[in-house]
Design a protein around this motif. Sequence first.
Motif, mmCIF file in Angstrom:
data_model
loop_
_atom_site.group_PDB
_atom_site.id
_atom_site.type_symbol
_atom_site.label_atom_id
_atom_site.label_comp_id
_atom_site.label_asym_id
_atom_site.label_seq_id
_atom_site.Cartn_x
_atom_site.Cartn_y
_atom_site.Cartn_z
ATOM 1 N N LEU A 73 0.829 -1.199 0.000
ATOM 2 C CA LEU A 73 0.000 0.000 0.000
ATOM 3 C C LEU A 73 0.869 1.256 0.000
ATOM 4 C CD1 LEU A 73 -2.728 1.350 0.063
ATOM 5 C CD2 LEU A 73 -2.757 1.085 2.556
ATOM 6 N N THR A 74 1.963 1.235 0.752
ATOM 7 C CA THR A 74 2.881 2.372 0.743
ATOM 8 C C THR A 74 3.452 2.586 -0.657
ATOM 9 O OG1 THR A 74 3.479 2.051 3.064
ATOM 10 C CG2 THR A 74 5.019 3.307 1.706
ATOM 11 N N SER A 75 3.828 1.498 -1.326
ATOM 12 C CA SER A 75 4.342 1.619 -2.690
ATOM 13 C C SER A 75 3.279 2.153 -3.640
ATOM 14 C CB SER A 75 4.847 0.259 -3.180
ATOM 15 O OG SER A 75 5.915 -0.208 -2.379
ATOM 16 N N ALA A 76 2.049 1.652 -3.503
ATOM 17 C CA ALA A 76 0.967 2.113 -4.369
ATOM 18 C C ALA A 76 0.653 3.582 -4.137
ATOM 19 C CB ALA A 76 -0.281 1.259 -4.137
ATOM 20 N N ARG A 77 0.677 4.016 -2.886
ATOM 21 C CA ARG A 77 0.431 5.424 -2.587
ATOM 22 C C ARG A 77 1.538 6.299 -3.161
ATOM 23 N NH1 ARG A 77 -0.052 6.550 3.420
ATOM 24 N NH2 ARG A 77 -0.712 8.596 2.637
ATOM 25 N N ALA A 78 2.781 5.832 -3.088
ATOM 26 C CA ALA A 78 3.887 6.598 -3.661
ATOM 27 C C ALA A 78 3.724 6.751 -5.172
ATOM 28 C CB ALA A 78 5.219 5.929 -3.334
ATOM 29 N N LEU A 79 3.304 5.689 -5.833
ATOM 30 C CA LEU A 79 3.088 5.738 -7.273
ATOM 31 C C LEU A 79 2.000 6.742 -7.639
ATOM 32 C CD1 LEU A 79 3.178 1.932 -8.176
ATOM 33 C CD2 LEU A 79 4.868 3.637 -8.829
ATOM 34 N N VAL A 80 0.819 6.566 -7.052
ATOM 35 C CA VAL A 80 -0.325 7.391 -7.421
ATOM 36 C C VAL A 80 -0.102 8.851 -7.030
ATOM 37 C CG1 VAL A 80 -2.784 7.765 -7.032
ATOM 38 C CG2 VAL A 80 -1.907 5.449 -7.326
ATOM 39 N N LEU A 81 0.470 9.082 -5.861
ATOM 40 C CA LEU A 81 0.722 10.454 -5.429
ATOM 41 C C LEU A 81 1.759 11.131 -6.319
ATOM 42 C CD1 LEU A 81 0.030 12.647 -3.472
ATOM 43 C CD2 LEU A 81 1.652 11.683 -1.828
ATOM 44 N N SER A 82 2.730 10.386 -6.814
ATOM 45 C CA SER A 82 3.700 10.948 -7.757
ATOM 46 C C SER A 82 3.004 11.402 -9.035
ATOM 47 C CB SER A 82 4.780 9.915 -8.097
ATOM 48 O OG SER A 82 5.532 9.567 -6.960
ATOM 49 N N TRP A 83 2.065 10.592 -9.518
ATOM 50 C CA TRP A 83 1.366 10.930 -10.757
ATOM 51 C C TRP A 83 0.447 12.133 -10.578
ATOM 52 C CZ3 TRP A 83 -0.180 5.102 -11.184
ATOM 53 C CH2 TRP A 83 0.952 4.367 -11.561
ATOM 54 N N THR A 84 -0.342 12.152 -9.493
ATOM 55 C CA THR A 84 -1.289 13.251 -9.305
ATOM 56 C C THR A 84 -0.567 14.563 -9.009
ATOM 57 O OG1 THR A 84 -1.544 12.608 -6.973
ATOM 58 C CG2 THR A 84 -3.164 11.757 -8.534
ATOM 59 N N THR A 85 0.497 14.505 -8.213
ATOM 60 C CA THR A 85 1.245 15.728 -7.900
ATOM 61 C C THR A 85 1.921 16.286 -9.137
ATOM 62 O OG1 THR A 85 1.659 14.909 -5.647
ATOM 63 C CG2 THR A 85 3.041 16.717 -6.438
ATOM 64 N N THR A 86 2.531 15.419 -9.944
ATOM 65 C CA THR A 86 3.175 15.880 -11.169
ATOM 66 C C THR A 86 2.146 16.434 -12.142
ATOM 67 O OG1 THR A 86 4.889 14.199 -10.898
ATOM 68 C CG2 THR A 86 4.694 15.219 -13.062
ATOM 69 N N ALA A 87 0.967 15.821 -12.203
ATOM 70 C CA ALA A 87 -0.092 16.332 -13.069
ATOM 71 C C ALA A 87 -0.479 17.751 -12.668
ATOM 72 C CB ALA A 87 -1.310 15.413 -13.019
#
Length: 238
Positions: A73-87
Amino acid sequence: MLTRRIFGWSRLLGAIVCLVSLTHRMLWGMGSQTLASDNFFAYLTIQSNVAFTALSLVAGVIALRRAEDPPWLTSARALVLSWTTTAGLAFSIIVWQAGLRGIPITVPWSDVVLHYVLPALAVIAWLIGPGRRTASWRVLPFVLLYPVLWGVFTIVRGRFIGWYPYYFLDPRQVSGLPEMAISCLLALSIFALVATSLVLLSRVPVRLAPWGEISPSPQPAERRRPATAGRRHATAGR
C-alpha cells in the motif's frame, strides 16, 4: 489509535471529494466544443485521479482495520501520489504557457481540487500520517513507466484522430520533434523529482502524538552510570 482512525476516515472523504470533482469536471467539459466524451479519460490527470479515488477507498478501509499500512500500500500510494502531484505541476506550467501564447484557459473549481487541493493534502498526509511505512526506491522506475506508456499511446492515437490532450504532444503546435522531445524529457524529470521527494519524505522522523500534535521521534535516553558502580570505584581507591 484515534489519529489512525481519523486518517482512515480522511482517506475515504478524499476519495468521495475526488469522485465528485471528477464528475463535475466531466459534466463541465462536455459543454465545451474542444472536448469530446471519448477524450475525457485520455487525460493523464483524469486517469491518475481515478486511480487516486480507488486507492483512497482501499487505503481508508485498511487504516480503519489495521494499525499499519502493508508494504504494497505504501508503494501504491507513492506511485499514485507521484502521478497526481506531477499532473498538478504540469497543469500549472500549461496554464502559464497558454497565457504567454495568448490562449485563455478557464479553470473550474473541480480542476483546482484535482490539480492542487487533493495532491497538497495527500502530501501532508504522506508526511505526518500514522501507520505509513518507509517507501522503497524501487518505486521510481514504475513511476516513470506509466507516463512513458501513456505518452507513446497518446501520440500514436493522436495521429489517427487528430487530437492531443496536451499541446506539447501535438506536432502542429510545437516547432518540431526536438521541442517535443525536450518537453517530454522535462515532464519525466518532474515525475522522477516528485517520486524521489516522496521517498525521502517517508524517511523523515515525524509522527503524530496521541492528541494530534506533531512531535519528533523519541531520542534514546541518556545512559546513566549505576550508583553501585560509583561506590565500587570509591571503595577500590581506599
